[in-house]
Design a protein around this motif. Sequence first.
Motif, PDB file in Angstrom:
ATOM      1  N   HIS A 158       0.831  -1.208   0.000  1.00  0.00           N
ATOM      2  CA  HIS A 158       0.000   0.000   0.000  1.00  0.00           C
ATOM      3  C   HIS A 158       0.863   1.254   0.000  1.00  0.00           C
ATOM      4  O   HIS A 158       0.535   2.242  -0.673  1.00  0.00           O
ATOM      5  CB  HIS A 158      -0.924  -0.004   1.215  1.00  0.00           C
ATOM      6  CG  HIS A 158      -2.129  -0.873   1.037  1.00  0.00           C
ATOM      7  ND1 HIS A 158      -3.178  -0.893   1.926  1.00  0.00           N
ATOM      8  CD2 HIS A 158      -2.451  -1.768   0.063  1.00  0.00           C
ATOM      9  CE1 HIS A 158      -4.105  -1.749   1.507  1.00  0.00           C
ATOM     10  NE2 HIS A 158      -3.675  -2.300   0.379  1.00  0.00           N
ATOM     11  N   TYR A 159       1.963   1.225   0.748  1.00  0.00           N
ATOM     12  CA  TYR A 159       2.863   2.384   0.755  1.00  0.00           C
ATOM     13  C   TYR A 159       3.399   2.664  -0.643  1.00  0.00           C
ATOM     14  O   TYR A 159       3.541   3.821  -1.052  1.00  0.00           O
ATOM     15  CB  TYR A 159       4.032   2.157   1.718  1.00  0.00           C
ATOM     16  CG  TYR A 159       5.087   3.236   1.605  1.00  0.00           C
ATOM     17  CD1 TYR A 159       4.884   4.488   2.173  1.00  0.00           C
ATOM     18  CD2 TYR A 159       6.259   3.019   0.879  1.00  0.00           C
ATOM     19  CE1 TYR A 159       5.829   5.504   2.029  1.00  0.00           C
ATOM     20  CE2 TYR A 159       7.199   4.027   0.732  1.00  0.00           C
ATOM     21  CZ  TYR A 159       6.981   5.258   1.309  1.00  0.00           C
ATOM     22  OH  TYR A 159       7.913   6.267   1.153  1.00  0.00           O
ATOM     23  N   LYS A 160       3.669   1.601  -1.386  1.00  0.00           N
ATOM     24  CA  LYS A 160       4.182   1.738  -2.742  1.00  0.00           C
ATOM     25  C   LYS A 160       3.069   2.020  -3.764  1.00  0.00           C
ATOM     26  O   LYS A 160       3.330   2.130  -4.960  1.00  0.00           O
ATOM     27  CB  LYS A 160       4.951   0.480  -3.151  1.00  0.00           C
ATOM     28  CG  LYS A 160       6.285   0.300  -2.443  1.00  0.00           C
ATOM     29  CD  LYS A 160       7.295   1.327  -2.912  1.00  0.00           C
ATOM     30  CE  LYS A 160       8.675   1.050  -2.355  1.00  0.00           C
ATOM     31  NZ  LYS A 160       9.709   1.985  -2.880  1.00  0.00           N
ATOM     32  N   GLY A 161       1.833   2.124  -3.293  1.00  0.00           N
ATOM     33  CA  GLY A 161       0.725   2.416  -4.192  1.00  0.00           C
ATOM     34  C   GLY A 161       0.177   1.196  -4.905  1.00  0.00           C
ATOM     35  O   GLY A 161      -0.536   1.322  -5.905  1.00  0.00           O
ATOM     36  N   VAL A 162       0.488   0.015  -4.391  1.00  0.00           N
ATOM     37  CA  VAL A 162       0.067  -1.242  -5.025  1.00  0.00           C
ATOM     38  C   VAL A 162      -1.057  -1.888  -4.221  1.00  0.00           C
ATOM     39  O   VAL A 162      -1.012  -1.932  -2.984  1.00  0.00           O
ATOM     40  CB  VAL A 162       1.264  -2.210  -5.127  1.00  0.00           C
ATOM     41  CG1 VAL A 162       0.842  -3.532  -5.752  1.00  0.00           C
ATOM     42  CG2 VAL A 162       2.395  -1.574  -5.932  1.00  0.00           C
ATOM     43  N   LEU A 163      -2.093  -2.379  -4.901  1.00  0.00           N
ATOM     44  CA  LEU A 163      -3.233  -3.068  -4.271  1.00  0.00           C
ATOM     45  C   LEU A 163      -3.909  -2.211  -3.199  1.00  0.00           C
ATOM     46  O   LEU A 163      -4.395  -2.738  -2.185  1.00  0.00           O
ATOM     47  CB  LEU A 163      -2.784  -4.402  -3.659  1.00  0.00           C
ATOM     48  CG  LEU A 163      -2.185  -5.457  -4.596  1.00  0.00           C
ATOM     49  CD1 LEU A 163      -1.832  -6.716  -3.811  1.00  0.00           C
ATOM     50  CD2 LEU A 163      -3.154  -5.812  -5.717  1.00  0.00           C
ATOM     51  N   LYS A 164      -3.971  -0.920  -3.406  1.00  0.00           N
ATOM     52  CA  LYS A 164      -4.490  -0.019  -2.371  1.00  0.00           C
ATOM     53  C   LYS A 164      -5.963  -0.249  -2.066  1.00  0.00           C
ATOM     54  O   LYS A 164      -6.447   0.085  -0.982  1.00  0.00           O
ATOM     55  CB  LYS A 164      -4.253   1.438  -2.771  1.00  0.00           C
ATOM     56  CG  LYS A 164      -2.774   1.824  -2.813  1.00  0.00           C
ATOM     57  CD  LYS A 164      -2.568   3.314  -2.799  1.00  0.00           C
ATOM     58  CE  LYS A 164      -2.823   3.889  -1.429  1.00  0.00           C
ATOM     59  NZ  LYS A 164      -2.429   5.317  -1.337  1.00  0.00           N
ATOM     60  N   SER A 165      -6.691  -0.813  -2.995  1.00  0.00           N
ATOM     61  CA  SER A 165      -8.113  -1.079  -2.756  1.00  0.00           C
ATOM     62  C   SER A 165      -8.350  -2.501  -2.247  1.00  0.00           C
ATOM     63  O   SER A 165      -9.499  -2.912  -2.050  1.00  0.00           O
ATOM     64  CB  SER A 165      -8.915  -0.860  -4.050  1.00  0.00           C
ATOM     65  OG  SER A 165      -8.479  -1.740  -5.073  1.00  0.00           O
TER      66      SER A 165
ATOM     67  N   LYS B 119      17.334 -13.442  14.204  1.00  0.00           N
ATOM     68  CA  LYS B 119      17.234 -14.163  12.929  1.00  0.00           C
ATOM     69  C   LYS B 119      17.769 -13.379  11.725  1.00  0.00           C
ATOM     70  O   LYS B 119      18.130 -13.967  10.720  1.00  0.00           O
ATOM     71  CB  LYS B 119      15.767 -14.537  12.660  1.00  0.00           C
ATOM     72  CG  LYS B 119      15.254 -15.708  13.479  1.00  0.00           C
ATOM     73  CD  LYS B 119      15.917 -17.010  13.053  1.00  0.00           C
ATOM     74  CE  LYS B 119      15.287 -18.207  13.724  1.00  0.00           C
ATOM     75  NZ  LYS B 119      15.922 -19.484  13.316  1.00  0.00           N
ATOM     76  N   HIS B 120      17.746 -12.070  11.800  1.00  0.00           N
ATOM     77  CA  HIS B 120      18.107 -11.233  10.645  1.00  0.00           C
ATOM     78  C   HIS B 120      17.235 -11.542   9.435  1.00  0.00           C
ATOM     79  O   HIS B 120      17.689 -11.539   8.307  1.00  0.00           O
ATOM     80  CB  HIS B 120      19.586 -11.404  10.268  1.00  0.00           C
ATOM     81  CG  HIS B 120      20.534 -10.799  11.248  1.00  0.00           C
ATOM     82  ND1 HIS B 120      21.121 -11.524  12.265  1.00  0.00           N
ATOM     83  CD2 HIS B 120      21.006  -9.543  11.378  1.00  0.00           C
ATOM     84  CE1 HIS B 120      21.903 -10.748  12.979  1.00  0.00           C
ATOM     85  NE2 HIS B 120      21.855  -9.536  12.470  1.00  0.00           N
ATOM     86  N   PHE B 121      15.950 -11.830   9.680  1.00  0.00           N
ATOM     87  CA  PHE B 121      15.005 -12.080   8.593  1.00  0.00           C
ATOM     88  C   PHE B 121      14.404 -10.745   8.154  1.00  0.00           C
ATOM     89  O   PHE B 121      13.863 -10.000   8.975  1.00  0.00           O
ATOM     90  CB  PHE B 121      13.885 -13.000   9.057  1.00  0.00           C
ATOM     91  CG  PHE B 121      14.217 -14.472   9.046  1.00  0.00           C
ATOM     92  CD1 PHE B 121      15.479 -14.922   8.684  1.00  0.00           C
ATOM     93  CD2 PHE B 121      13.255 -15.422   9.376  1.00  0.00           C
ATOM     94  CE1 PHE B 121      15.781 -16.273   8.664  1.00  0.00           C
ATOM     95  CE2 PHE B 121      13.539 -16.781   9.358  1.00  0.00           C
ATOM     96  CZ  PHE B 121      14.809 -17.215   9.002  1.00  0.00           C
ATOM     97  N   ALA B 122      14.465 -10.464   6.847  1.00  0.00           N
ATOM     98  CA  ALA B 122      13.949  -9.184   6.346  1.00  0.00           C
ATOM     99  C   ALA B 122      13.587  -9.304   4.869  1.00  0.00           C
ATOM    100  O   ALA B 122      14.243 -10.005   4.097  1.00  0.00           O
ATOM    101  CB  ALA B 122      14.984  -8.079   6.539  1.00  0.00           C
ATOM    102  N   VAL B 123      12.515  -8.581   4.488  1.00  0.00           N
ATOM    103  CA  VAL B 123      12.050  -8.540   3.100  1.00  0.00           C
ATOM    104  C   VAL B 123      11.800  -7.080   2.736  1.00  0.00           C
ATOM    105  O   VAL B 123      10.984  -6.412   3.381  1.00  0.00           O
ATOM    106  CB  VAL B 123      10.755  -9.359   2.933  1.00  0.00           C
ATOM    107  CG1 VAL B 123      10.163  -9.166   1.547  1.00  0.00           C
ATOM    108  CG2 VAL B 123      11.020 -10.841   3.186  1.00  0.00           C
ATOM    109  N   ALA B 124      12.499  -6.581   1.738  1.00  0.00           N
ATOM    110  CA  ALA B 124      12.368  -5.175   1.323  1.00  0.00           C
ATOM    111  C   ALA B 124      11.325  -5.031   0.226  1.00  0.00           C
ATOM    112  O   ALA B 124      11.338  -5.786  -0.757  1.00  0.00           O
ATOM    113  CB  ALA B 124      13.715  -4.634   0.831  1.00  0.00           C
ATOM    114  N   VAL B 125      10.426  -4.072   0.409  1.00  0.00           N
ATOM    115  CA  VAL B 125       9.424  -3.766  -0.619  1.00  0.00           C
ATOM    116  C   VAL B 125       9.985  -2.614  -1.435  1.00  0.00           C
ATOM    117  O   VAL B 125       9.977  -1.466  -1.010  1.00  0.00           O
ATOM    118  CB  VAL B 125       8.064  -3.402   0.007  1.00  0.00           C
ATOM    119  CG1 VAL B 125       7.020  -3.184  -1.082  1.00  0.00           C
ATOM    120  CG2 VAL B 125       7.605  -4.490   0.975  1.00  0.00           C
ATOM    121  N   GLU B 126      10.461  -2.906  -2.611  1.00  0.00           N
ATOM    122  CA  GLU B 126      11.187  -1.924  -3.424  1.00  0.00           C
ATOM    123  C   GLU B 126      10.284  -1.257  -4.446  1.00  0.00           C
ATOM    124  O   GLU B 126      10.624  -0.238  -5.010  1.00  0.00           O
ATOM    125  CB  GLU B 126      12.372  -2.595  -4.127  1.00  0.00           C
ATOM    126  CG  GLU B 126      13.357  -3.216  -3.120  1.00  0.00           C
ATOM    127  CD  GLU B 126      14.547  -3.845  -3.803  1.00  0.00           C
ATOM    128  OE1 GLU B 126      14.415  -4.333  -4.947  1.00  0.00           O
ATOM    129  OE2 GLU B 126      15.645  -3.858  -3.207  1.00  0.00           O
TER     130      GLU B 126
END
Length: 312
Positions: A163-170, A305-312
């Motif tokens: 949503h922050y990236k403007g994707v699937l906002k609805s 854990k250092h688990f992370a996923v970046a939303v680019e």
Amino acid sequence: MSELKQIGDRKMKFKTMALSLAIAGAWSLGTGALSAQASTTQHIVSQKKVAKFGKVTGNSAGSLYAFQTSEGALTLRATHQLRNFKHTAWEISKSALVQKANGKTYRYYYVKALGAKQTAKGWVWHRYLKTPKTVKLGAPYISQQAVKAWMGCESASLLEGLHYKGVLKSTGLVAFMKHLPRSKNNNPNNGFAGSPYKVTPGVFQSIFPKPLAKWGNTYTPVKNISGAKLSQLRAQLRRHNPVVVYVTLHFAKAQYGHYFWGTGINNSHVMLLDGYRKGGYHVADPNHGKYWVSAKKFARSYNYKHFAVAVE
């Protein structure tokens, strides 16, 4: 030889010497002029792509330039004035070393404006940019509690980032989770194990970064950056990329459990990291809302854990 003749011969020698010096001087000036002309040109010494990173406008007195080259000579054509981008974040993708007419070299970055002014891009002298001390992206909050998705924090956090990236906002969380990839053997390395709506005894109910990133990547670029240091998480935020992070509930000490696929943290929790400042990090937590957490608490919890996923 008469005195008058001697004087005449001396004058002739002086004229000849003067002419010779003048000619030599002309050649010298000509050579110097050519050298000066050559030195007045500027050119690119080196240029390369770099791992993308972010900075913000530091000195608004400068400009963005387009590089134009002709027969090795470089011309910088101003395209934008930085005074119009005083609080703008920039993504840097290339670096160039330019030698000016004075013989000195200057580092330039190729930048693209992030946020509202995405059309602005070009080369800028690197000293006109700075590393921001505070970043707060303002990602939205999506409550997992509101739809009774008690175990759906991974899905909610990813949707916050989209949503922050403007994707699937609805698209709401319930509709989004209809596409949640499931693990047939309850291994979170393959997909979500169990159900996001209820507690399943004996099952580690989560989806780990690799399948989560693969799912998110079907909508927009999403990258598994597990193993990233805290400094690398901050670097993502400077590029306006929120990060789904795997921490512990209430940032408490980890409680480990052993499963057929390996060791898991039983009190694990997932949220979206969207800001930092001195001494703290800002999160959009699907279980508790948006808030700042101390850097010490966040670091201890994330570093398990250092688990992370970046939303680019």
